[in-house]
Scaffold this motif. Structure first.
Motif, PDB file in Angstrom:
ATOM      1  N   ASN A 248      21.267   4.005  -5.767  1.00 28.85           N
ATOM      2  CA  ASN A 248      19.974   3.116  -6.212  1.00 28.85           C
ATOM      3  C   ASN A 248      20.056   2.795  -4.568  1.00 28.85           C
ATOM      4  O   ASN A 248      20.050   2.086  -4.204  1.00 28.85           O
TER       5      ASN A 248
ATOM      6  N   LEU B  17      17.686   0.833  -3.632  1.00 29.14           N
ATOM      7  CA  LEU B  17      17.343  -0.508  -3.598  1.00 29.14           C
ATOM      8  C   LEU B  17      18.581  -1.985  -4.323  1.00 29.14           C
ATOM      9  O   LEU B  17      18.335  -3.192  -4.096  1.00 29.14           O
TER      10      LEU B  17
ATOM     11  N   TYR C  22       1.635  -9.394   2.178  1.00 27.03           N
ATOM     12  CA  TYR C  22       0.801  -9.534   1.544  1.00 27.03           C
ATOM     13  C   TYR C  22       0.145 -10.754   1.579  1.00 27.03           C
ATOM     14  O   TYR C  22       0.702 -11.882   2.198  1.00 27.03           O
TER      15      TYR C  22
ATOM     16  N   THR D 267      -4.076  -7.087   1.689  1.00 25.35           N
ATOM     17  CA  THR D 267      -2.368  -6.457   2.436  1.00 25.35           C
ATOM     18  C   THR D 267      -3.092  -5.988   2.941  1.00 25.35           C
ATOM     19  O   THR D 267      -3.812  -5.447   3.700  1.00 25.35           O
TER      20      THR D 267
ATOM     21  N   TYR E  60       7.946  -0.798   3.916  1.00 25.19           N
ATOM     22  CA  TYR E  60       8.108   0.790   2.755  1.00 25.19           C
ATOM     23  C   TYR E  60       9.534   0.877   3.426  1.00 25.19           C
ATOM     24  O   TYR E  60      10.216   1.753   4.288  1.00 25.19           O
TER      25      TYR E  60
ATOM     26  N   ALA F 165      12.782   4.832  -2.214  1.00 22.49           N
ATOM     27  CA  ALA F 165      12.082   4.482  -3.539  1.00 22.49           C
ATOM     28  C   ALA F 165      10.807   4.651  -3.361  1.00 22.49           C
ATOM     29  O   ALA F 165      10.467   4.336  -4.542  1.00 22.49           O
ATOM     30  N   ASP F 166      10.594   5.181  -2.209  1.00 23.60           N
ATOM     31  CA  ASP F 166       8.314   5.415  -2.396  1.00 23.60           C
ATOM     32  C   ASP F 166       8.700   4.186  -2.951  1.00 23.60           C
ATOM     33  O   ASP F 166       7.378   4.030  -3.837  1.00 23.60           O
ATOM     34  N   ALA F 167       8.349   2.763  -2.355  1.00 20.72           N
ATOM     35  CA  ALA F 167       8.078   2.237  -2.394  1.00 20.72           C
ATOM     36  C   ALA F 167       8.273   0.493  -1.310  1.00 20.72           C
ATOM     37  O   ALA F 167       8.924   0.769  -0.111  1.00 20.72           O
ATOM     38  N   ASN F 168       7.287  -0.544  -1.239  1.00 20.28           N
ATOM     39  CA  ASN F 168       7.540  -1.897  -0.486  1.00 20.28           C
ATOM     40  C   ASN F 168       8.744  -2.579  -0.729  1.00 20.28           C
ATOM     41  O   ASN F 168       8.714  -3.003  -1.922  1.00 20.28           O
ATOM     42  N   ILE F 169       9.466  -2.848  -0.013  1.00 15.12           N
ATOM     43  CA  ILE F 169      10.734  -3.904  -0.695  1.00 15.12           C
ATOM     44  C   ILE F 169      10.066  -5.249   0.467  1.00 15.12           C
ATOM     45  O   ILE F 169       9.413  -5.367   1.873  1.00 15.12           O
ATOM     46  N   GLU F 170       9.482  -5.997  -0.495  1.00 17.93           N
ATOM     47  CA  GLU F 170       9.030  -7.420  -0.095  1.00 17.93           C
ATOM     48  C   GLU F 170      10.339  -8.862   0.378  1.00 17.93           C
ATOM     49  O   GLU F 170      11.032  -8.720  -0.377  1.00 17.93           O
TER      50      GLU F 170
END
Length: 142
Positions: A24, A26, A72, A88, A120, A124-129
């Protein structure tokens, strides 16, 4: 006897599953991917009855060498209310003008804001906040 077999099988499955490789991206323990730290030096300024500006320093996280991809900005009309994503912004932006900031007569204050930085992650093709900032309004912090 059945209890013994059940618990033995459960124990064996548990032991073998602990040694499985983690894939994983993440996973905070094994991925090497870290979320950005809290955005600092956020200033909210009331311009007029419907406009507020939010300024902040560009995010620098030298300790972890984490570069951010953007920010954000969240807004709520109540201190302990639901904070909804307002906008954003790119990492180059350090100013946002909210032309829909409203006076809330119930609380006697303007809109409340929180911010966070994000990065980014392609795997994971996602943003980690990162962690959201403390609550800000009119240049003050709670």
């Amino acid at each position: 006897m059945k209890k013994y077999l059940f618990f033995s099988a459960a124990f064996v499955i548990f032991i073998f599953s602990c040694s499985l490789s983690r894939k994983n991206p993440l996973d905070p323990v094994f991925s090497g991917i870290y979320a950005p730290s809290v955005v600092e030096n956020i200033q909210v300024t009331r311009v007029n009855a419907t406009t507020s500006t939010i300024e902040w320093n560009a995010h620098v996280d030298e300790a972890d060498s984490i570069d951010v991809d953007g920010y954000y900005i969240y807004r709520s009309f109540h201190h302990n209310g639901l904070y909804e994503l307002r906008t954003t912004r790119s990492k180059e932006d350090t100013l946002f003008t909210d032309n829909t900031a409203l006076y809330n007569g119930d609380d006697g204050v303007w809109s409340y804001y929180k911010m966070s930085a994000f990065k980014y992650v392609a795997e994971a093709d996602a943003n980690i906040e990162g962690t959201r900032s403390g609550i800000r309004y009119h240049g003050d912090e709670y």
